[in-house]
Design an enzyme around this catalytic site. Structure first.
Site, mmCIF file in Angstrom:
data_model
loop_
_atom_site.group_PDB
_atom_site.id
_atom_site.type_symbol
_atom_site.label_atom_id
_atom_site.label_comp_id
_atom_site.label_asym_id
_atom_site.label_seq_id
_atom_site.Cartn_x
_atom_site.Cartn_y
_atom_site.Cartn_z
ATOM 1 N N GLY A 8 -10.187 3.357 5.038
ATOM 2 C CA GLY A 8 -9.996 1.939 4.700
ATOM 3 C C GLY A 8 -10.164 1.060 5.935
ATOM 4 N N GLY A 11 -10.806 -2.924 5.706
ATOM 5 C CA GLY A 11 -9.811 -3.807 5.109
ATOM 6 C C GLY A 11 -9.015 -4.594 6.129
ATOM 7 N N GLN A 12 -8.013 -5.303 5.606
ATOM 8 C CA GLN A 12 -7.235 -6.221 6.456
ATOM 9 C C GLN A 12 -6.522 -5.469 7.584
ATOM 10 O OE1 GLN A 12 -3.688 -7.933 4.790
ATOM 11 N NE2 GLN A 12 -3.719 -9.700 6.138
ATOM 12 N N ASP A 34 -14.751 4.151 5.123
ATOM 13 C CA ASP A 34 -14.460 3.215 4.031
ATOM 14 C C ASP A 34 -15.564 3.383 3.002
ATOM 15 O OD1 ASP A 34 -13.858 0.764 2.468
ATOM 16 O OD2 ASP A 34 -12.640 0.208 4.187
ATOM 17 N N ILE A 35 -15.410 2.737 1.834
ATOM 18 C CA ILE A 35 -16.543 2.709 0.898
ATOM 19 C C ILE A 35 -17.338 1.420 1.110
ATOM 20 C CG2 ILE A 35 -15.709 4.271 -0.902
ATOM 21 C CD1 ILE A 35 -14.627 1.808 -2.407
ATOM 22 N N ASP A 52 -15.568 8.230 0.470
ATOM 23 C CA ASP A 52 -14.689 7.820 -0.619
ATOM 24 C C ASP A 52 -13.468 8.737 -0.649
ATOM 25 O OD1 ASP A 52 -13.472 7.055 -2.930
ATOM 26 O OD2 ASP A 52 -15.252 7.261 -4.212
ATOM 27 N N TYR A 142 1.321 -1.980 -8.919
ATOM 28 C CA TYR A 142 1.239 -1.709 -7.481
ATOM 29 C C TYR A 142 2.586 -1.202 -6.957
ATOM 30 C CZ TYR A 142 0.555 -2.946 -2.513
ATOM 31 O OH TYR A 142 0.471 -2.943 -1.149
ATOM 32 N N LYS A 146 3.578 2.407 -5.379
ATOM 33 C CA LYS A 146 4.125 2.556 -4.023
ATOM 34 C C LYS A 146 5.438 3.336 -4.053
ATOM 35 C CE LYS A 146 1.021 0.568 -1.416
ATOM 36 N NZ LYS A 146 0.178 1.420 -0.546
HETATM 37 N N1 SER Z 1 0.806 -7.837 0.555
HETATM 38 C C1 SER Z 1 0.817 -6.999 -0.601
HETATM 39 C C2 SER Z 1 0.469 -7.732 -1.815
HETATM 40 O O1 SER Z 1 0.696 -8.911 -1.867
HETATM 41 C C3 SER Z 1 2.176 -6.398 -0.780
HETATM 42 O O2 SER Z 1 2.254 -5.225 -0.079
HETATM 43 O O3 SER Z 1 0.019 -7.143 -2.730
#
Ligand code: SER
Length: 318
Positions: A8, A11-12, A34-35, A52, A142, A146
């Site tokens: 990844g 990403g950010q 990353d993909i 991937d 999400y 987690k």
């Molecule tokens: N920053 C993430 C989100 O907003 C939370 O871990 O989905």
């Protein structure tokens, strides 16, 4: 000699973490995957490959072939995107984690970092100074993924000796790579729109307090946890990490000190409900005690830094 895989890297978090790790461990010891194509500074400063994480066989081959010793698995569908495609998001988030846990179990890459989030908490959790151990009834896909992931991480540590380490990130604020599809994204968008247009339409209400952290602090603490003496780690699920708590209105007020004409209109959408179920502030005393979590940025420093860097970034692009 550590050989590190970052999954990844475009990403950010990944786009900043790779560069920091390369500075510490050497460019050629940090493998970025990353993909998606990463920023040029990643692909040009060391090894990069499209990979991937959902492809278990390829992932295992990559790790064995490159003699990887640690993995950072940062691949995930964030909270608000996950609500649009719940079953797919569950599948991606869980399979990505399970593949890296299995790879850690089967290979020499025993040390695994995987990010958890404040999303593991839910509306029935105490909202202020949320403890490490408390009621956890997340009501987003999400958050559920987690929380389940934390339990799996601890399980693989206890049962198979995988050196699983994790933090519950608050919202992360950065200028290099913007987040995508999260509920805390407003706290990044607001800066870009302030610099570009002096105007921002905020998707959360003005008084929604959420915990946030500037990316430099997040990266520093992530590496600190990964370098900590395993004996000192009393938790193998995921550590609370508090950062700084503020509302959109408080953030806008701080931005206005630099840009007096800046204005914000509040138009809460479906993400408001997600934010309402998350903590306003967090107790991270166990992380401070176990591995020395520290943060350097308060709201003022963070705002100074963000505005300056985004200004530079947008002006060099033109
Ligand atoms: N920053 C993430 C989100 O907003 C939370 O871990 O989905």
């Amino acid at each position: 000699m550590e050989r590190i895989l970052v999954i990844g890297c475009s990403g950010q978090i990944g786009s900043e973490l790779v560069l920091e790790l390369r500075g510490i461990y050497g460019n050629h010891n940090v493998f970025a995957t990353d993909i998606k194509t990463p920023p040029l500074e990643i692909s040009e400063s060391g090894p990069f490959q499209i990979l991937d994480v959902l492809d278990y066989k390829n992932l295992l081959h990559f790790v064995v072939r490159n003699k990887i010793t640690q993995v950072y698995n940062l691949a995930a569908v964030l909270s608000s995107n996950a609500e649009k495609i719940p079953l797919q998001a569950w599948d991606i988030n869980m399979r990505a984690l399970m593949n890296t846990l299995q790879v850690a179990r089967k290979s020499e890459a025993k040390k695994l970092f995987w990010p958890s989030s404040i999303a593991v908490f839910g509306p029935s959790t105490p909202r202020h100074n949320t403890p490490q151990l408390t009621i956890m009834e997340p009501n987003t896909v999400y958050g559920i993924s987690k929380l389940a992931g934390e339990r799996w991480g601890e399980y693989f540590f206890t049962k198979y000796g995988v050196d699983f380490r994790s933090v519950r990130y608050p919202g992360l604020i950065s200028y290099k790579t913007e987040p995508g599809g999260g509920t805390t994204d407003y706290a990044v968008e607001i800066f870009f729109d302030a610099v570009k247009n002096n105007y921002y339409e905020c998707f959360l209400s003005e008084n929604t307090t959420l915990p946030m952290m500037f990316m430099d602090d997040a990266i520093k603490n992530t590496i600190r946890l990964m370098e900590a003496d395993p004996e000192k780690l009393s938790l193998r699920s995921s550590y609370n990490m508090a950062g700084i708590s503020f509302t959109p209105k408080e953030l806008a007020t701080e931005i206005k000190k630099h840009k007096p004409d800046f204005s914000v209109v509040y138009k809460p959408d479906f993400r408001q409900k997600i934010a309402d179920g998350w903590p306003a502030s967090i107790d991270d005393s166990i992380a401070r005690k176990d591995w020395g979590l520290i943060d350097d940025y308060d709201v003022k420093n963070m705002v100074d830094h963000m505005l300056k860097k985004i200004d530079e970034k947008l002006n060099t692009k033109q």
